[in-house]
Enzyme design. Structure first.
Site, PDB file in Angstrom:
ATOM      1  N   SER A 155       0.839  -1.197   0.000  1.00 17.93           N
ATOM      2  CA  SER A 155       0.000   0.000   0.000  1.00 17.93           C
ATOM      3  C   SER A 155       0.885   1.262   0.000  1.00 17.93           C
ATOM      4  CB  SER A 155      -0.970  -0.050   1.188  1.00 17.93           C
ATOM      5  OG  SER A 155      -1.945   0.965   1.109  1.00 17.93           O
ATOM      6  N   ASP A 162      -8.909  -5.350  -5.871  1.00 15.48           N
ATOM      7  CA  ASP A 162      -8.461  -4.192  -5.099  1.00 15.48           C
ATOM      8  C   ASP A 162      -9.223  -2.973  -5.610  1.00 15.48           C
ATOM      9  OD1 ASP A 162      -7.060  -1.954  -4.067  1.00 15.48           O
ATOM     10  OD2 ASP A 162      -5.154  -3.015  -4.121  1.00 15.48           O
ATOM     11  N   HIS A 222      -7.743  -4.770  -1.277  1.00 21.55           N
ATOM     12  CA  HIS A 222      -6.522  -4.019  -0.981  1.00 21.55           C
ATOM     13  C   HIS A 222      -5.811  -4.570   0.259  1.00 21.55           C
ATOM     14  CE1 HIS A 222      -3.953  -0.501  -1.404  1.00 21.55           C
ATOM     15  NE2 HIS A 222      -4.068  -0.273  -0.113  1.00 21.55           N
TER      16      HIS A 222
END
Lengths: 355, 355
Positions: A148, A290, A325
């Site tokens: 991330s 995601d 995600h």
């Protein structure tokens, strides 16, 4: 970047500046901080405190592990720091990030303490990390594993300071913030602003976090967990997921300064770099589903790494996960498999030093 | 449902209760309202005003067109009511919903005036529509074309009152609210509540609408429209989509009572029905990329319609559109093609009455 101005405070007691990792007997479990002067792109030179944790014997290959904007320096539980870390499952014995075989380095991001209320860039984070590596005497990371926001910072490090890492693993992060994801984050920041309007900072931050949770997860997961019919409570409809989201919001508020959230969230949206500038071998890990980083952006990133004239080369690994995600934090076995392969490549390239 | 208590106010001047559509010379462009007593599932019997618009000559097959929670009775511009309607492009000459060949009926949803601050169900809307059909002397709709919330209301009408419509076209709506979409709406309602904390109702509603806009559209569209780098304005990062979202929020606030938004949003989340109960031929239109109604739910709906013992039969049409949930309002040609085919089937089944 110079570290002339770096002041060094290590906890537990480490009196002297450590030199190169293989030659100094540092404590195996070390939490420390350094004061650095950082030339911020949007705010000039600032003195900031950079907090880090090191876990694993000196001499082991150093892997910097960097997570999302709410991650921190404590990756995994250890004897000295026994609380669970944010990537606890991935740093267990036998895993790619086993502290018996890798020395794990992690930081609290610049801005995470909420004291720096200015726009921050992922490039600023990368420059700060270089100062930390200098201070710790780490000439070159064996690998940088970023997830991330950490993937964005890793890409900047590999673009700006390619001599400081052998290999990058960039999970759920690309060379740009996607405009839709940016819009989503911008609205979260507006929720904070709406709260601040009426001295309800905590409610605003909680609501922002709850919207963020939706972007981190997927409809598939919510369908499995929250399929119950809504209830009517005090004349208002309350949906099955609301208890979970409220708890997630409250938990986040308890540990996050509002400014830290705002400035790190903004920092994601400011992130843009040319993949061709990434100067080290890179494994890009994308998660189908995601909602923040579309697969197309991960593909574009890898194609850019491999473009003629590009300084790095890359490979793409794609997972499909109901965790979207957040797959990095949830799909332990599958992420570990990818990390094992990526770090094995880094070992091979190191010419003589192997884990 | 009785309409003994229905009071009838038609604009422009229509003095008498109209009888069956084919035998009364109603104005071709008529806006009216009736007061009905409605037995609400969660609030008992309430008197409510139901506002409607009729466009097209008496004697034409009546098609009820029902849109999302922010739609209303004005579908398309006419000589008497020249402002654009919410489905203006779909009701042009030559289209399936051409008012020269269909008589278009539309309503303001129960609760849309903000005066009814109680939980509302899609079944309540369906029951109200039956009272309106009674008052207007419409024995049976030629078709019900529902999009988004309108699809949910249409499914309820077809389940509860299958004798009142020949055919249903349900676009971007299924037999249940998806738990992820419900969570998204629940957080929008929390944004309103956060605003209401200290009289910032407009800001709260605007923010809710902006989050809703993200759910109505897709990353593909945002990527095309809002790819510009963010700016830093007054020390804050401002993303490319924010101007657009602010404007969408302000526009919505100007025309929407807070209670209307809250109660109709809740109503979506309360929506659940067994597809096997849908008692008329139904065309389900799904949009791949719809972030509120996953394709899997549309498939489950159609399978339920076709199940042994089900009272209806169904067919599924799938579009892929960068407009996601809003495709009905944007993909005029493709939606029109689907409506043409669906209404042609309705014509064929009508045994002698054709458009």
């Amino acid at each position: 970047m110079s570290f002339v101005n770096a002041a060094f405070h290590a906890v537990p007691s480490v009196q002297s500046l450590p030199a190169y990792e293989s030659s100094v007997d540092l404590a195996r479990e070390l939490r420390g901080e350094i004061d650095i002067r950082l030339d911020l792109r949007h705010a000039g030179i600032r003195q900031v405190t950079l907090r880090y944790e090191l876990l694993g014997d000196a001499g082991l290959p150093v892997v910097l592990v960097a997570g999302g904007i709410s991650a921190h320096r404590h990756v995994v539980a250890s004897a000295t720091f026994p609380e669970n870390g944010w990537a606890n499952a991935l740093a267990q014995p036998g895993r790619a990030l086993d502290p018996a075989h890798r020395r794990l380095l992690a930081i609290d991001y610049v801005g995470a303490d909420g004291k720096l209320d200015v726009p921050l860039e992922t490039a600023d984070q990368a420059d700060a990390i270089v100062q930390l590596l200098d201070a710790l005497g780490i000439a070159r990371l064996h690998a940088f594993v970023g997830y991330s926001y950490g993937a964005l910072v890793g890409l900047q490090l590999a673009a700006r300071h390619p001599d400081r890492l052998r290999r990058l693993v960039a999970v759920s992060g690309a060379h740009r913030a996607h405009p839709y994801a940016s819009a989503w984050r911008a609205l979260q920041r507006k929720a904070v602003a709406l709260g601040q309007l009426q001295c309800a900072d905590a409610q605003g931050l909680s609501l922002a976090r709850q919207f963020a949770m939706l972007s981190y997860r997927t409809p598939e997961e919510f369908d499995e967990r929250f399929d119950a019919a809504p209830e009517i409570i005090n004349g208002r409809v309350r949906c099955a997921a609301e208890d979970y989201l409220d708890a997630a919001g409250a938990q986040y508020v308890a540990r996050t300064p509002v400014n830290a959230y705002l400035r790190l969230s903004e920092s994601i949206d400011l992130h843009r770099l040319d993949p061709a500038r990434v100067g080290v071998p890179t494994t890009v890990v994308a998660v189908e589903g995601d909602r923040l980083v579309p697969l197309a952006d991960s593909v574009a990133l890898v194609e850019g790494l491999n473009a003629p004239g590009a300084s790095g080369r890359g490979q793409l690994r794609v997972l499909r996960s109901p965790y979207g995600h957040d797959a990095f934090l949830k799909e332990t076995d599958r992420i570990d498999n990818i990390l094992v392969a990526a770090l094995r490549d880094a070992d091979r390239n190191e010419n003589g030093v192997s884990a």
